[in-house]
Write an enzyme that holds these catalytic residues in place. Structure first.
Site, PDB file in Angstrom:
ATOM      1  N   LYS A 199      60.358  15.407 -14.175  1.00  0.00           N
ATOM      2  CA  LYS A 199      60.661  15.153 -15.578  1.00  0.00           C
ATOM      3  C   LYS A 199      62.007  14.439 -15.769  1.00  0.00           C
ATOM      4  O   LYS A 199      62.799  14.337 -14.826  1.00  0.00           O
ATOM      5  CB  LYS A 199      60.627  16.482 -16.340  1.00  0.00           C
ATOM      6  CG  LYS A 199      59.234  17.116 -16.362  1.00  0.00           C
ATOM      7  CD  LYS A 199      59.239  18.403 -17.162  1.00  0.00           C
ATOM      8  CE  LYS A 199      57.854  19.024 -17.236  1.00  0.00           C
ATOM      9  NZ  LYS A 199      57.859  20.255 -18.061  1.00  0.00           N
ATOM     10  N   TYR A 213      49.526  15.338 -22.919  1.00  0.00           N
ATOM     11  CA  TYR A 213      49.730  16.732 -23.295  1.00  0.00           C
ATOM     12  C   TYR A 213      48.877  17.145 -24.495  1.00  0.00           C
ATOM     13  O   TYR A 213      49.168  18.147 -25.158  1.00  0.00           O
ATOM     14  CB  TYR A 213      51.217  16.982 -23.574  1.00  0.00           C
ATOM     15  CG  TYR A 213      52.047  17.014 -22.324  1.00  0.00           C
ATOM     16  CD1 TYR A 213      51.974  18.082 -21.440  1.00  0.00           C
ATOM     17  CD2 TYR A 213      52.902  15.959 -22.009  1.00  0.00           C
ATOM     18  CE1 TYR A 213      52.733  18.119 -20.281  1.00  0.00           C
ATOM     19  CE2 TYR A 213      53.672  15.989 -20.848  1.00  0.00           C
ATOM     20  CZ  TYR A 213      53.581  17.066 -19.999  1.00  0.00           C
ATOM     21  OH  TYR A 213      54.328  17.097 -18.840  1.00  0.00           O
ATOM     22  N   ASN A 254      62.676  21.850 -17.470  1.00  0.00           N
ATOM     23  CA  ASN A 254      62.323  22.704 -16.333  1.00  0.00           C
ATOM     24  C   ASN A 254      61.860  21.911 -15.103  1.00  0.00           C
ATOM     25  O   ASN A 254      61.120  22.397 -14.277  1.00  0.00           O
ATOM     26  CB  ASN A 254      61.295  23.758 -16.739  1.00  0.00           C
ATOM     27  CG  ASN A 254      59.961  23.179 -17.155  1.00  0.00           C
ATOM     28  OD1 ASN A 254      59.749  21.969 -17.106  1.00  0.00           O
ATOM     29  ND2 ASN A 254      59.051  24.037 -17.567  1.00  0.00           N
ATOM     30  N   HIS A 306      56.288  19.113 -13.741  1.00  0.00           N
ATOM     31  CA  HIS A 306      54.959  19.466 -14.236  1.00  0.00           C
ATOM     32  C   HIS A 306      54.038  19.458 -13.028  1.00  0.00           C
ATOM     33  O   HIS A 306      54.174  18.620 -12.139  1.00  0.00           O
ATOM     34  CB  HIS A 306      54.464  18.433 -15.249  1.00  0.00           C
ATOM     35  CG  HIS A 306      52.987  18.543 -15.529  1.00  0.00           C
ATOM     36  ND1 HIS A 306      52.481  19.335 -16.531  1.00  0.00           N
ATOM     37  CD2 HIS A 306      51.910  17.992 -14.906  1.00  0.00           C
ATOM     38  CE1 HIS A 306      51.160  19.248 -16.520  1.00  0.00           C
ATOM     39  NE2 HIS A 306      50.787  18.443 -15.545  1.00  0.00           N
ATOM     40  N   GLU A 331      44.335  14.508 -14.504  1.00  0.00           N
ATOM     41  CA  GLU A 331      45.736  14.099 -14.614  1.00  0.00           C
ATOM     42  C   GLU A 331      46.081  12.985 -13.632  1.00  0.00           C
ATOM     43  O   GLU A 331      46.809  12.049 -13.984  1.00  0.00           O
ATOM     44  CB  GLU A 331      46.652  15.307 -14.403  1.00  0.00           C
ATOM     45  CG  GLU A 331      46.568  16.300 -15.541  1.00  0.00           C
ATOM     46  CD  GLU A 331      47.451  17.521 -15.369  1.00  0.00           C
ATOM     47  OE1 GLU A 331      47.567  18.281 -16.333  1.00  0.00           O
ATOM     48  OE2 GLU A 331      48.032  17.725 -14.274  1.00  0.00           O
TER      49      GLU A 331
END
Length: 141
Positions: A10, A50, A113, A116, A127
């Site tokens: 990310k 998402y 965080n 993913h 994905e």
């Protein structure tokens, strides 16, 4: 069973210049990066990716965060890749993530965080196809 899974490093990982640290967790686990690319997600791409979270209260913040800077998308391969990578990532909330996991060791907070990862084999296929063409997924070993 040999599987493929998606990993996204990310924007917080790229901004903090800890790409190599995150990749070391992946490589040390025995998973193999079969392809990767750096990109800047558009708002539309992030919303589509998402979409499953569209009705959740965090959705707008998630889209904003994921479009706030570059990401690195990767297809990983290995035995039980989906569950193995989810273990390596650690709990979504870094405060609850075990030490020795990406989030437990490196993540700042539940929003930033670090990574993913696909949550099932079926979602991994979807994905991966979202970001990569079939010809980019050559696993030579």
């Amino acid at each position: 069973m040999n599987e493929k899974t998606l990993s996204i490093l990310k924007p917080d990982v790229i901004k903090r210049n800890i790409i190599g640290k995150v990749i070391s967790y992946i490589e040390q686990s025995g998973l193999k990066i079969i392809t990767q690319k750096k990109m800047l997600l558009t708002k539309k791409q992030a919303e589509l990716f998402y979409e499953v979270h569209k009705e959740r209260p965090f959705f707008p913040d998630l889209v904003e965060f994921m479009t706030s800077g570059s990401v690195i998308v990767q297809a990983l391969s290995g035995e039980n890749a989906v569950s193995k990578y989810r273990t390596i990532m650690g709990a979504t909330d870094p405060k609850q993530a075990d030490k020795g996991t990406i989030r437990g060791d490196l993540a700042d907070n539940i929003d930033a965080n670090c990574v993913h990862g696909s949550d099932s084999i079926e979602n991994a296929k979807k994905e991966i196809a979202f970001f990569f063409a079939e010809y980019e997924l050559i696993d030579t070993e």
